[in-house]
Design a protein around this motif. Structure first.
Motif, PDB file in Angstrom:
ATOM      1  N   VAL A 120       0.847  -1.191   0.000  1.00 16.97           N
ATOM      2  CA  VAL A 120       0.000   0.000   0.000  1.00 16.97           C
ATOM      3  C   VAL A 120       0.884   1.243   0.000  1.00 16.97           C
ATOM      4  O   VAL A 120       1.654   1.471   0.937  1.00 16.97           O
ATOM      5  N   ALA A 121       0.773   2.012  -1.091  1.00 19.39           N
ATOM      6  CA  ALA A 121       1.670   3.154  -1.256  1.00 19.39           C
ATOM      7  C   ALA A 121       0.911   4.458  -1.058  1.00 19.39           C
ATOM      8  O   ALA A 121      -0.250   4.587  -1.459  1.00 19.39           O
ATOM      9  N   SER A 122       1.583   5.411  -0.396  1.00 17.08           N
ATOM     10  CA  SER A 122       1.049   6.781  -0.434  1.00 17.08           C
ATOM     11  C   SER A 122       2.201   7.756  -0.254  1.00 17.08           C
ATOM     12  O   SER A 122       3.151   7.464   0.478  1.00 17.08           O
ATOM     13  N   ASN A 123       2.112   8.877  -0.928  1.00 18.56           N
ATOM     14  CA  ASN A 123       3.166   9.903  -0.893  1.00 18.56           C
ATOM     15  C   ASN A 123       4.552   9.348  -1.176  1.00 18.56           C
ATOM     16  O   ASN A 123       5.521   9.682  -0.492  1.00 18.56           O
ATOM     17  N   GLY A 124       4.631   8.468  -2.147  1.00 21.27           N
ATOM     18  CA  GLY A 124       5.941   7.960  -2.538  1.00 21.27           C
ATOM     19  C   GLY A 124       6.597   7.056  -1.512  1.00 21.27           C
ATOM     20  O   GLY A 124       7.813   6.859  -1.523  1.00 21.27           O
ATOM     21  N   LYS A 125       5.779   6.489  -0.613  1.00 20.37           N
ATOM     22  CA  LYS A 125       6.331   5.552   0.370  1.00 20.37           C
ATOM     23  C   LYS A 125       5.413   4.351   0.507  1.00 20.37           C
ATOM     24  O   LYS A 125       4.221   4.430   0.190  1.00 20.37           O
ATOM     25  N   ILE A 126       5.964   3.247   0.975  1.00 19.22           N
ATOM     26  CA  ILE A 126       5.130   2.085   1.248  1.00 19.22           C
ATOM     27  C   ILE A 126       4.657   2.176   2.698  1.00 19.22           C
ATOM     28  O   ILE A 126       5.478   2.211   3.618  1.00 19.22           O
ATOM     29  N   ASP A 127       3.350   2.233   2.888  1.00 14.76           N
ATOM     30  CA  ASP A 127       2.785   2.340   4.230  1.00 14.76           C
ATOM     31  C   ASP A 127       2.595   0.996   4.902  1.00 14.76           C
ATOM     32  O   ASP A 127       2.864   0.818   6.073  1.00 14.76           O
ATOM     33  N   ARG A 128       2.052   0.064   4.103  1.00 13.99           N
ATOM     34  CA  ARG A 128       1.717  -1.233   4.672  1.00 13.99           C
ATOM     35  C   ARG A 128       1.986  -2.332   3.665  1.00 13.99           C
ATOM     36  O   ARG A 128       1.903  -2.117   2.455  1.00 13.99           O
ATOM     37  N   VAL A 129       2.290  -3.507   4.202  1.00 11.67           N
ATOM     38  CA  VAL A 129       2.516  -4.686   3.371  1.00 11.67           C
ATOM     39  C   VAL A 129       1.381  -5.647   3.667  1.00 11.67           C
ATOM     40  O   VAL A 129       1.110  -5.948   4.835  1.00 11.67           O
ATOM     41  N   MET A 130       0.689  -6.117   2.621  1.00  7.15           N
ATOM     42  CA  MET A 130      -0.445  -7.005   2.870  1.00  7.15           C
ATOM     43  C   MET A 130      -0.205  -8.374   2.258  1.00  7.15           C
ATOM     44  O   MET A 130       0.321  -8.494   1.161  1.00  7.15           O
ATOM     45  N   THR A 131      -0.620  -9.409   2.980  1.00 11.31           N
ATOM     46  CA  THR A 131      -0.435 -10.769   2.479  1.00 11.31           C
ATOM     47  C   THR A 131      -1.778 -11.365   2.065  1.00 11.31           C
ATOM     48  O   THR A 131      -2.835 -10.844   2.420  1.00 11.31           O
ATOM     49  N   ALA A 132      -1.704 -12.486   1.344  1.00 12.32           N
ATOM     50  CA  ALA A 132      -2.907 -13.087   0.741  1.00 12.32           C
ATOM     51  C   ALA A 132      -3.992 -13.394   1.768  1.00 12.32           C
ATOM     52  O   ALA A 132      -5.178 -13.311   1.471  1.00 12.32           O
ATOM     53  N   ASP A 133      -3.574 -13.731   2.989  1.00 11.32           N
ATOM     54  CA  ASP A 133      -4.565 -14.092   4.010  1.00 11.32           C
ATOM     55  C   ASP A 133      -5.166 -12.867   4.700  1.00 11.32           C
ATOM     56  O   ASP A 133      -5.899 -12.993   5.673  1.00 11.32           O
ATOM     57  N   GLY A 134      -4.812 -11.665   4.206  1.00  7.55           N
ATOM     58  CA  GLY A 134      -5.421 -10.458   4.755  1.00  7.55           C
ATOM     59  C   GLY A 134      -4.629  -9.813   5.884  1.00  7.55           C
ATOM     60  O   GLY A 134      -5.010  -8.759   6.395  1.00  7.55           O
ATOM     61  N   ASP A 135      -3.499 -10.436   6.282  1.00  8.76           N
ATOM     62  CA  ASP A 135      -2.687  -9.819   7.338  1.00  8.76           C
ATOM     63  C   ASP A 135      -2.011  -8.547   6.828  1.00  8.76           C
ATOM     64  O   ASP A 135      -1.694  -8.437   5.657  1.00  8.76           O
ATOM     65  N   GLU A 136      -1.770  -7.629   7.754  1.00 10.86           N
ATOM     66  CA  GLU A 136      -1.112  -6.377   7.397  1.00 10.86           C
ATOM     67  C   GLU A 136       0.139  -6.185   8.249  1.00 10.86           C
ATOM     68  O   GLU A 136       0.136  -6.483   9.435  1.00 10.86           O
ATOM     69  N   PHE A 137       1.169  -5.662   7.609  1.00  9.34           N
ATOM     70  CA  PHE A 137       2.428  -5.425   8.309  1.00  9.34           C
ATOM     71  C   PHE A 137       2.854  -3.987   8.062  1.00  9.34           C
ATOM     72  O   PHE A 137       2.787  -3.510   6.938  1.00  9.34           O
ATOM     73  N   GLU A 138       3.282  -3.332   9.122  1.00  7.69           N
ATOM     74  CA  GLU A 138       3.835  -1.986   8.951  1.00  7.69           C
ATOM     75  C   GLU A 138       5.339  -2.078   9.081  1.00  7.69           C
ATOM     76  O   GLU A 138       5.852  -2.851   9.894  1.00  7.69           O
TER      77      GLU A 138
END
Ligand SMILES: Cc1cc2nc3c(=O)[nH]c(=O)nc-3n(C[C@H](O)[C@H](O)[C@H](O)COP(=O)(O)OP(=O)(O)OC[C@H]3O[C@@H](n4cnc5c(N)ncnc54)[C@H](O)[C@@H]3O)c2cc1C
Lengths: 82, 474
Positions: free
Chosen positions: B232-250
């Motif tokens: 998940v990108a915003s303002n030229g940075k990656i905010d969050r990483v998401m995996t297939a099972d719906g988990d989110e990583f910052e």
């Protein structure tokens, strides 16, 4: 309590040995450049700096890297800092 | 979940980067799509057999104590002793063309004297080229792009010798058709000729286990079966990483070994076909044959043979399914005392076209294909297998009677396994040597950063971790 010169020397050698386990640390000469004796490149050299920070909380700013040229100068530089 | 650094992929570059970060107190997590680590150099099981996915050789081999070499750097950076991998050296390898053959071993002098003998007119030219390469720093991150064809031509006048030098160097890592980037040529030259080929006496599985143990004991975390599906990108940075099972990583920083194109396509503000012009076209088939005796007992005593059936060597995606005019034959048994593997094995590779296989199957995966497509695919596989066997017969006339098991992988298999666009083997022809992307906290490691092979990809992970995550704060 501050570490003695001998303790500092032993600590630095231990770090070098961790980084370069294949080298013969015992035969190192205190007055000659560390980098040349065991072929440390700049990546390895930075590891000495980072290990000093990690293990002894000593910060070595980039301007002072030259002080870590030989074992003797390193010990002199670190005396009182760890 | 919050981390200092999230790494996409537990291939060799991801594990090496993670180890450096964990060693220096970063909270780091590797997200791996598969159930095992190792990526392209992993291992798998078929029936009762364990196979290495791609292993021909550990390139860059130097004996213990040789300073300033990639292998030495890597061992130090990850705190391994040279002996821990118990590396065994190759017997000898060969570049074979219709009008000439050249042998090389781990002693560059052998190669040099072979070249001098076969190409007396080129003696001085070859030495000048070798000297020039020696003086170049292959892991200089700032090395400019330049045509290796032009550079080599400026030294070597005989087109046959030039093509003989390009055959192994291109096969072992060139993502580009026809030409090669000069810094990459230097790197592969050094890893094949100046240093040498070896193989760990321990299996690839044990080798990777050692790396993983180091990573985990330094405090690194890893999650398997976690394909990253979105950045998940915003303002030229990656905010969050998401995996297939719906988990989110910052994460403060993200390092990806999924490939440049593949990584960019995960970013939420990119199109599905973003960076299409940077997709690598080079892919291959590999036919793995298991034997009831050792390859040397059937007549094959070379470790690796790079060959071309025409004196003019071409390296590009074939028009048809497979290009049989050139190839590699590797006998993974022919290292050390010849006893590191219990079973005899031979691996045969050829350049191959992903689009051609896809067209034949009518899909990218057999599971999505029609019965007719699968039949075409299987028939073609059998045809290719028997052609590969003909290649093997040149060196081992009786090979046909000694086969206990055989397995063919195609560019579709490579795609399915690595998720590399178009099953590309060596990633994109555009390398990003400083690892930077258009996103400030997203970095590329592994093949698309520009260092490849087992040793190279690990050095890639290490140098990118050092440069972007560890030294930034010094
Ligand atoms: C057939 C073949 C033979 C080879 N033989 C040799 C050899 O003999 N000697 C040698 O030195 N080199 C060899 N190489 C090259 C070497 O394997 C590679 O250069 C090296 O392994 C690349 O490591 P890497 O970490 O960059 O990438 P990879 O090994 O590709 O690792 C990437 C990892 O990321 C994972 N991944 C990808 N996308 C995602 C996602 N979205 N989410 C989560 N995880 C993801 C993958 O599952 C994989 O584990 C060979 C390559 C091939 C293809």
């Amino acid at each position: 309590m501050a570490m003695s010169k001998d303790e500092i020397r032993a600590a630095v050698l231990e770090i070098i040995e961790e980084i370069a386990p294949d080298e013969d640390i015992a035969s190192m000469n205190d007055e000659e450049p560390i980098r040349e004796q065991i072929g440390l490149d700049s990546m390895d050299f930075l590891d000495i700096v980072m290990e000093l920070r990690k293990q002894y909380k000593v910060e070595v700013p980039e301007d002072d890297y030259n002080e870590l040229r030989t074992l003797a100068s390193t010990v002199a530089y670190l005396e009182g800092k760890m | 979940m919050k981390y200092d650094v999230v790494i996409i992929g537990a291939g060799l570059s991801g594990i090496a980067a993670g180890t450096r970060l964990a060693m220096y107190g970063k909270k780091v997590c590797i997200l791996e799509a598969h159930g095992v680590p190792g990526g392209l150099n992993s291992y798998y099981r078929r029936g009762t057999r364990n196979f290495d996915v791609g292993l021909h050789a550990f390139t860059n081999y130097v004996p213990k104590g040789v300073k300033g070499e990639p292998l030495t750097k890597l061992l130090r950076q990850l705190r391994f002793k040279h002996d821990e991998f118990d590396l065994r050296e190759q017997w000898s390898s060969m570049i074979q063309f219709p009008s000439c053959s050249l042998c090389f071993t781990n002693d560059f002098e052998k190669f040099r004297s072979d070249v001098h003998f076969e190409f007396p007119e080129e003696k001085d030219n070859f030495d000048a080229l070798a000297r020039h390469i020696d003086e170049c720093n292959e892991i200089d991150l700032m090395a400019p792009k330049f045509s290796a064809r032009m550079k080599v031509e400026s030294f070597i006048k005989d087109p046959l010798l030039r093509d003989m030098l390009f055959c192994p160097t291109m096969y072992y890592g060139n993502p580009q058709e026809d030409d090669m980037d000069w810094p990459l040529f230097i790197m592969v030259w050094k890893c094949l000729f100046t240093s040498g080929l070896a193989r760990p006496a321990i299996s690839m599985k044990m080798f990777i286990k050692k790396l993983m143990d180091k990573y985990v004991s330094a405090g690194g975390e890893i999650l398997y079966g976690k394909p990253v599906t979105k950045l998940v990108a915003s303002n030229g940075k990656i905010d969050r990483v998401m995996t297939a099972d719906g988990d989110e990583f910052e994460a403060e920083q993200v390092m990806s070994s999924a490939g440049l194109v593949e990584t960019m396509r995960l970013c939420s503000d990119q199109k599905e076909d973003a960076y299409a012009e940077q997709v690598g076209k080079i892919s291959a088939i590999e036919y793995v044959i298991c034997l009831d005796r050792m390859p040397k007992d059937l007549g094959l005593d070379k470790t690796i043979i790079f060959y071309s059936n025409t004196d003019k060597f071409t390296f590009r995606r074939p028009e048809g399914v497979v290009d049989f005019t050139s190839g590699i034959i590797c006998a993974p048994n022919n290292y050390g005392d010849g006893d590191i593997m219990e079973e005899g094995q031979v691996r045969i590779s050829h350049l191959s076209s992903f689009p051609a296989w896809k067209k034949l199957l009518g899909a990218e995966k057999p599971s999505e294909a029609s019965n007719e497509g699968i039949e075409f695919y299987q028939t073609m596989k059998h045809e290719i297998e028997s052609r590969c066997l003909d290649d093997a017969r040149v060196h081992m006339p009786e090979v046909g009677e000694h086969i206990t098991f055989a397995d063919l992988f195609t560019p579709l298999t490579v795609k399915r396994y690595t998720n590399h666009a178009e099953g590309s083997l060596y990633g994109s022809p555009e390398k990003h040597r400083d690892g930077r992307t258009q996103y400030g906290n997203l970095f590329i490691i592994g093949a698309d950063q520009g260092f490849h092979g087992i040793i190279g990809s690990m050095l890639s992970g290490i140098s990118m971790a050092n440069m972007h995550c560890l030294l930034e704060n010094t």
